[in-house]
Design a protein around this motif. Sequence first.
Motif: not given
Lengths: 375, 375
Positions: B106-111, B132-135
Amino acid sequence: MTGTAPAPFTADDYRGRRERAARAAADAGLAGLLVAPGPDLVWLTGYAPPAETERLTLLVLVPGQDPVLVVPALEAPDAAKAVGMPGLALRDWTDGKDPYAATAALLDASGRFGISDNAWAMHLLALQKALPGTSYASLTDALPMLRAVKDRAELELLAAAGAAADATFEEIRKVPFGGRRESEAAADLAHLLRRFGHSQVDFTIVASGPNGANPHHEVGDRVIERGDMVVLDFGGLKDGYGSDTSRTVHVGEPTEEERRVHDLVREAQEAGYRAVRPGVACQEVDRAARAVIAEAGYGEYFIHRTGHGIGVTTHEPPYMIEGEEQPLVPGMCFSVEPGVYLPGRFGVRIEDIVTVTEDGGRRLNDTTREMVIVD
Amino acid sequence: MTGTAPAPFTADDYRGRRERAARAAADAGLAGLLVAPGPDLVWLTGYAPPAETERLTLLVLVPGQDPVLVVPALEAPDAAKAVGMPGLALRDWTDGKDPYAATAALLDASGRFGISDNAWAMHLLALQKALPGTSYASLTDALPMLRAVKDRAELELLAAAGAAADATFEEIRKVPFGGRRESEAAADLAHLLRRFGHSQVDFTIVASGPNGANPHHEVGDRVIERGDMVVLDFGGLKDGYGSDTSRTVHVGEPTEEERRVHDLVREAQEAGYRAVRPGVACQEVDRAARAVIAEAGYGEYFIHRTGHGIGVTTHEPPYMIEGEEQPLVPGMCFSVEPGVYLPGRFGVRIEDIVTVTEDGGRRLNDTTREMVIVD
């Protein structure tokens, strides 16, 4: 009102647990353990702040270093009174100071750490920011068996909690069920658990008739009827240690099928219990109970794992579940609780806490497992 | 036994809150909000599972997408009953499946995401591993004012909770204090709060004589003596909204100095209250109260912030503290609670909940702020 665990443990008991935990961390390749308020902290220090909050409280256990409890200055006087505090340095911090910098100074900046499952995300994020080179694993992932093997004093407390739950069942079977709401019987269970020494009631499941077919149904406003099967599953903490037992009673005379299913679950529970001995994998306990139910053709109606560990919480590792290859060790304590759930009709579950002995298992619940007829 | 918030809110209220929250997230540059069980989830959905556990429950609010509640299958039937569920998709997952993969989808992988302060570390670690690209930022860091401005129904509930706390004070002032333990008076406070409608008691501070000089002292076994000042600070939740009030009473006749210090704190509390109006920075409320105490030469004995917000919890933003430049907005609710603490001797604290109106402030507590003499 802040509490220390009421359990009869000494400073040496807590020190010994911390030493074992630090060794286990080192063996698992961890640079240390970071323990937030909750069951692990109680087990390692005897200290239980009233709640976990935005103010950081954290036990830092680094192999080869003296353990440190980082604690808000306002809470330090209470923390200092905990039985397990000798041998543990208190590092207090005042509002406006940065507790994460103080914690980071204790840690290897490139280490991997185990952190309590229930540590707050805001605390973990702040540590990750303070030490970008560190990495983390939840304590249950990293050291699932940390609290699994109980010592003698713990076993005595678990046995006492089990006896209190059994006393609760002996009383609840005398009360009328038919015509009362599930929620009323549940309130009776909670009252009885407290009367027999529980300080905390974790669950009081009363699942009557078709509600019994939903293993997660807790309690509702349904009026219990004559002819209902009623699953009772209740427990909580007494003197800091858990109870958890289930019995399935019947309001008035059961049908032949109800008797058969109840007997089947009883045999499955017996088979699970008999599978318990040192060296056997957890999954074998699950398989033993499940096989009985499957052979009778009810396999698809046993829809949960067979058991879970118990100690300073009422649900913890080890889990009696397919795929869990952890061998049983004397002192482990867990539930054996097979069930059969017939959708829209009724359910049966029978549960005892069992501890692993040198040559088998010992039940910590011992009320009758025959079907009890209630009014 | 699982709860939905008892507050009189409609599905539209919850939908409106989610829409505002999603807009606030977008404005703050966040790709979404991840909300774990706790006050934020109650506020956004009306859903309160009995506890946060190792089984993931998470509200996923992504601007421009329909909101989704990820929930264990066993708990989905209870979640579905929550008042705020219309407009919210339930995505349930069964034991053995990976809820983090389902959430990650459901999430933007770099969001960058805001996540509840109290989300479990094990859940955050699993999300970080899955993407791993999220923060992440804690919700309080990212959107501190998310729940700060109360609507009319919320204000009514807070006023009712305040009135119940006031009724508690009117009763407790009649009971004898001298010769009884602090813990006994605290038990009376808890009993009264429940009698006047509280479902949850968060704190019942009874700090007598020298204990009153420690603002964090909750309660102990000290026997209250004639001649003692006694700080009473109590509150909890009534119908899902918080109360928190403090009064300082005296057992028998006070000394001239005790009267003087009590008057001083009363004037400081009045000054803090009078500073409340829209557009004023939070820190100005703190400064107004603090100035009165400092000018009298007691500045070093006022050792905590002047206040904290209140709503579905008893401690939340906004904080009335030096450095907090957030302007007050009509509908904000917070405590004004200056104190003076004389080490080894006694303490005085006076606290009301105050809400910001269009042209000033309105107190939600209104028992006398004069010193009350008790037996």
